[in-house]
Design a protein around this motif. Structure first.
Motif, PDB file in Angstrom:
ATOM      1  N   ALA A  61       0.864  -1.188   0.000  1.00 20.93           N
ATOM      2  CA  ALA A  61       0.000   0.000   0.000  1.00 20.93           C
ATOM      3  C   ALA A  61       0.898   1.233   0.000  1.00 20.93           C
ATOM      4  O   ALA A  61       1.812   1.335   0.822  1.00 20.93           O
ATOM      5  CB  ALA A  61      -0.911  -0.011   1.222  1.00 20.93           C
ATOM      6  N   ILE A  62       0.611   2.142  -0.947  1.00 23.04           N
ATOM      7  CA  ILE A  62       1.469   3.310  -1.136  1.00 23.04           C
ATOM      8  C   ILE A  62       1.595   4.160   0.132  1.00 23.04           C
ATOM      9  O   ILE A  62       2.633   4.743   0.398  1.00 23.04           O
ATOM     10  CB  ILE A  62       0.926   4.144  -2.325  1.00 23.04           C
ATOM     11  CG1 ILE A  62       1.356   3.472  -3.634  1.00 23.04           C
ATOM     12  CG2 ILE A  62       1.409   5.582  -2.299  1.00 23.04           C
ATOM     13  CD1 ILE A  62       0.654   3.955  -4.843  1.00 23.04           C
ATOM     14  N   ASP A  63       0.519   4.224   0.921  1.00 20.45           N
ATOM     15  CA  ASP A  63       0.543   5.111   2.090  1.00 20.45           C
ATOM     16  C   ASP A  63       0.914   4.379   3.384  1.00 20.45           C
ATOM     17  O   ASP A  63       0.840   4.944   4.461  1.00 20.45           O
ATOM     18  CB  ASP A  63      -0.817   5.798   2.243  1.00 20.45           C
ATOM     19  CG  ASP A  63      -1.941   4.772   2.377  1.00 20.45           C
ATOM     20  OD1 ASP A  63      -1.683   3.560   2.193  1.00 20.45           O
ATOM     21  OD2 ASP A  63      -3.081   5.178   2.661  1.00 20.45           O
ATOM     22  N   MET A 118       5.999  -0.615   3.481  1.00 25.99           N
ATOM     23  CA  MET A 118       7.011  -0.315   2.460  1.00 25.99           C
ATOM     24  C   MET A 118       8.408  -0.590   3.018  1.00 25.99           C
ATOM     25  O   MET A 118       9.277  -1.121   2.326  1.00 25.99           O
ATOM     26  CB  MET A 118       6.945   1.150   2.010  1.00 25.99           C
ATOM     27  CG  MET A 118       5.892   1.453   0.999  1.00 25.99           C
ATOM     28  SD  MET A 118       6.232   0.705  -0.622  1.00 25.99           S
ATOM     29  CE  MET A 118       4.685   1.126  -1.444  1.00 25.99           C
ATOM     30  N   VAL A 119       8.637  -0.193   4.260  1.00 21.25           N
ATOM     31  CA  VAL A 119       9.954  -0.392   4.870  1.00 21.25           C
ATOM     32  C   VAL A 119      10.265  -1.881   4.968  1.00 21.25           C
ATOM     33  O   VAL A 119      11.374  -2.319   4.628  1.00 21.25           O
ATOM     34  CB  VAL A 119      10.026   0.297   6.259  1.00 21.25           C
ATOM     35  CG1 VAL A 119      11.279  -0.122   7.010  1.00 21.25           C
ATOM     36  CG2 VAL A 119       9.988   1.824   6.092  1.00 21.25           C
ATOM     37  N   VAL A 161      10.895   7.316  -5.170  1.00 20.32           N
ATOM     38  CA  VAL A 161       9.506   7.428  -4.720  1.00 20.32           C
ATOM     39  C   VAL A 161       8.749   8.346  -5.676  1.00 20.32           C
ATOM     40  O   VAL A 161       9.121   9.508  -5.853  1.00 20.32           O
ATOM     41  CB  VAL A 161       9.431   7.962  -3.272  1.00 20.32           C
ATOM     42  CG1 VAL A 161       7.984   7.953  -2.779  1.00 20.32           C
ATOM     43  CG2 VAL A 161      10.306   7.121  -2.342  1.00 20.32           C
ATOM     44  N   GLY A 162       7.700   7.824  -6.303  1.00 17.75           N
ATOM     45  CA  GLY A 162       6.924   8.596  -7.280  1.00 17.75           C
ATOM     46  C   GLY A 162       5.952   9.582  -6.648  1.00 17.75           C
ATOM     47  O   GLY A 162       6.040  10.780  -6.901  1.00 17.75           O
ATOM     48  N   PRO A 163       4.996   9.130  -5.823  1.00 14.30           N
ATOM     49  CA  PRO A 163       3.925  10.004  -5.337  1.00 14.30           C
ATOM     50  C   PRO A 163       4.259  10.762  -4.050  1.00 14.30           C
ATOM     51  O   PRO A 163       5.189  10.382  -3.316  1.00 14.30           O
ATOM     52  CB  PRO A 163       2.766   9.035  -5.083  1.00 14.30           C
ATOM     53  CG  PRO A 163       3.348   7.674  -5.017  1.00 14.30           C
ATOM     54  CD  PRO A 163       4.765   7.713  -5.471  1.00 14.30           C
ATOM     55  N   GLU A 164       3.484  11.790  -3.778  1.00 12.67           N
ATOM     56  CA  GLU A 164       3.728  12.650  -2.610  1.00 12.67           C
ATOM     57  C   GLU A 164       3.327  12.004  -1.286  1.00 12.67           C
ATOM     58  O   GLU A 164       3.932  12.272  -0.246  1.00 12.67           O
ATOM     59  CB  GLU A 164       3.006  14.000  -2.761  1.00 12.67           C
ATOM     60  CG  GLU A 164       1.472  13.969  -2.830  1.00 12.67           C
ATOM     61  CD  GLU A 164       0.929  13.698  -4.221  1.00 12.67           C
ATOM     62  OE1 GLU A 164       1.684  13.211  -5.093  1.00 12.67           O
ATOM     63  OE2 GLU A 164      -0.269  13.954  -4.443  1.00 12.67           O
ATOM     64  N   LEU A 165       2.299  11.161  -1.331  1.00 12.05           N
ATOM     65  CA  LEU A 165       1.734  10.657  -0.067  1.00 12.05           C
ATOM     66  C   LEU A 165       2.784   9.978   0.827  1.00 12.05           C
ATOM     67  O   LEU A 165       2.924  10.333   1.996  1.00 12.05           O
ATOM     68  CB  LEU A 165       0.565   9.725  -0.380  1.00 12.05           C
ATOM     69  CG  LEU A 165      -0.583   9.715   0.615  1.00 12.05           C
ATOM     70  CD1 LEU A 165      -1.166  11.108   0.812  1.00 12.05           C
ATOM     71  CD2 LEU A 165      -1.681   8.770   0.137  1.00 12.05           C
ATOM     72  N   PRO A 166       3.541   9.006   0.303  1.00  9.88           N
ATOM     73  CA  PRO A 166       4.546   8.376   1.165  1.00  9.88           C
ATOM     74  C   PRO A 166       5.656   9.334   1.589  1.00  9.88           C
ATOM     75  O   PRO A 166       6.220   9.170   2.681  1.00  9.88           O
ATOM     76  CB  PRO A 166       5.105   7.237   0.310  1.00  9.88           C
ATOM     77  CG  PRO A 166       4.612   7.444  -1.066  1.00  9.88           C
ATOM     78  CD  PRO A 166       3.440   8.351  -1.014  1.00  9.88           C
ATOM     79  N   LEU A 167       5.973  10.330   0.773  1.00  6.80           N
ATOM     80  CA  LEU A 167       7.037  11.275   1.123  1.00  6.80           C
ATOM     81  C   LEU A 167       6.595  12.161   2.282  1.00  6.80           C
ATOM     82  O   LEU A 167       7.315  12.316   3.274  1.00  6.80           O
ATOM     83  CB  LEU A 167       7.409  12.131  -0.100  1.00  6.80           C
ATOM     84  CG  LEU A 167       8.083  11.344  -1.226  1.00  6.80           C
ATOM     85  CD1 LEU A 167       8.118  12.152  -2.512  1.00  6.80           C
ATOM     86  CD2 LEU A 167       9.499  10.923  -0.810  1.00  6.80           C
ATOM     87  N   GLY A 190       4.383  11.405   4.292  1.00 12.62           N
ATOM     88  CA  GLY A 190       4.198  10.479   5.411  1.00 12.62           C
ATOM     89  C   GLY A 190       5.494   9.977   6.034  1.00 12.62           C
ATOM     90  O   GLY A 190       5.459   9.231   7.016  1.00 12.62           O
ATOM     91  N   GLY A 191       6.650  10.352   5.468  1.00  8.30           N
ATOM     92  CA  GLY A 191       7.916  10.021   6.125  1.00  8.30           C
ATOM     93  C   GLY A 191       8.608   8.760   5.632  1.00  8.30           C
ATOM     94  O   GLY A 191       9.476   8.223   6.334  1.00  8.30           O
TER      95      GLY A 191
END
Ligand code: AMP
Ligand code: GLY
Length: 426
Positions: A47-49, A54-55, A68-74, A76-77
């Motif tokens: 899940a992207i968020d 992801m870790v 990292v493509g999208p803003e949401l995970p960025l 989100g840390g």
């Protein structure tokens, strides 16, 4: 180099596609990816968020570089969590991603740094926000402070519209926590342009200008969308205007560094070219979508080492090489987008379109059904992208290919890059 791309849209397909042509990339992974990406990379569900998920995937896959493509995970840390484990990440930390994650933060930074931008104020109080609309003469743009998937901005040409938008944000909480603060700003006029630079925390190296078409309908009518098509370069932007734009990104990077939150990754400034010169409307902490789909096909410099240099602070004064051919991308969307739409509809003609000269079809919102057929799975379904000797040729190719792809309700704008192709011929 073993590279993992995080994301599932057309932008990430373009990133994977360009990385796949880089001889330094020995193995290409994606999380979660999509059916188009799966033709080029090994896809892993995630899940992207969900940063923790992801870790643990990264722990398992052990890539040399995470893009990292999208803003949401960025926001989100994700970058912070990966840094803490010694993983090299292309994408800013959460505190640097506030440039996109909080419009109030971005506006403060612009004002502190003397970078041209619309006059604005940030408010959590309805009456004070309305008083500021009056100060602006009753015309304003009202923006939810936080991430609202492109839906948090209302351009209000009169006072009543502005008040409705302020109340919707602060009282009705239409954007939830993203709208506990509202940014009210001066309504600017002029054509827009997207400017991408690469930053290693020290400097902003100019990447490319491009132009998105945000409205759903031809002639810039209808509601705002995530973007219905794009082209690069942008011939109507003259050298003097471009020369005024890049120092704004460099000053932003310098200000972020000076404040102890160095910015590493792609810095995306959305600008309006006003009669008083270019002004920054917003920052994003990642490539634009669908702008990446026209910028990356033109990138002649191999990206893996470039992205790693950003991540490790070693960009120096690298010059980036570009192909001469312009690129045009037409978004084929689901019927109803940006409103509700049906999903699971079979898509025909993908292979035929992909085999046409100069054409790459990036998957933006697709899935495989139980029978293994590619079906629609999002509002923006495909980015039919073409390069050509001229913008006109790229445009003609993109539209010929788009016409050969069918699914029930499919629709696309007919005027992507039309003005630019016209100007180019003039
Ligand atoms: P943003 O998410 O801040 O880029 O806003 C989305 C869109 O709203 C922009 O692409 C513009 O079309 C429009 N917009 C944002 N700010 C302004 C402004 N100050 N004046 C006029 N239009 C704006
Ligand atoms: N196409 C605009 C964006 O990616 O925000």
């Amino acid at each position: 180099m073993r590279v993992l791309v995080v994301g599932a849209g057309g932008r990430e397909h373009a990133l994977v596609w360009r990385l796949a042509q880089d001889p330094a990339v020995t193995s290409l992974l994606a999380a979660p990816g999509n059916p188009g990406i799966a033709e080029l990379a090994e896809c892993h569900p995630a899940a992207i968020d969900d940063v923790a998920q992801m870790v643990s995937l990264v722990d398992h896959l052990r890539p040399d570089l995470v893009v990292v493509g999208p803003e949401l995970p960025l926001v989100g840390g994700l970058a912070d969590a990966l840094h803490a484990r010694g993983v090299v990440v292309f994408g800013p930390t959460a505190s640097a991603a506030r440039l996109e994650g909080s419009k109030a933060f971005a506006k403060d930074l612009l004002q502190r740094s003397g970078i041209p931008t619309a006059r604005s104020g940030s408010f959590d109080d309805v009456e004070k926000a309305i008083a500021f609309v009056d100060e602006l003469g009753g015309r304003a743009v009202v923006k939810a402070d936080g991430l609202a998937a492109g839906k948090g901005v209302v351009v209000a040409p009169d006072r009543d519209d502005a008040i409705v938008a302020i109340r919707s944000c602060l009282v009705e909480r239409s954007f939830g926590a993203a709208g506990t603060v509202v940014v009210v700003e001066e309504l600017l006029e002029g054509p827009e342009v997207s400017a991408f630079a690469l930053s290693d925390g020290e400097r902003a190296v100019p990447l490319s200008l491009s132009r998105d078409h945000k409205r759903a309908g031809d002639g810039d009518t209808g509601p705002n969308t995530g973007g219905m098509g794009a082209y690069a370069p942008v011939p109507s932007v003259d050298a003097a205007t471009e020369a005024a734009i890049w120092p704004m990104l460099d000053r932003t990077v310098a200000a972020m560094g000076a404040e102890g939150t160095p910015y590493r990754g792609v810095l995306f400034a959305g600008l309006m070219l006003t009669a008083d010169g270019p002004k920054v409307l917003e920052f994003n902490c990642r490539f634009g979508d669908p702008e990446a789909q026209v910028v990356l096909p033109r990138l002649a410099t191999d990206p893996a080492e470039l992205f790693r240099a950003c991540a490790t602070g070693l960009l120096q004064d690298r010059r980036i090489r570009w192909r001469d051919e312009p690129a045009v991308s037409v978004v084929v969307a689901s019927g109803g987008y940006p409103g509700p739409y049906e999903v699971g509809l079979p898509i025909e003609g993908l292979h035929e379109a992909g085999a046409m000269e100069g054409i790459t079809v990036f998957h933006a919102g697709t899935a495989l059904d139980d029978a293994g057929r590619v079906v629609t799975a999002g509002g923006r379904v495909l980015d039919v992208t073409a390069t050509g000797a001229t913008l006109r040729e790229a445009r003609d190719r993109a539209y010929r290919a788009a016409a050969s792809i069918t699914f029930e309700g499919a629709r696309y704008r007919r005027d992507i890059a039309a003005d630019a192709a016209e100007e180019e011929g003039a």
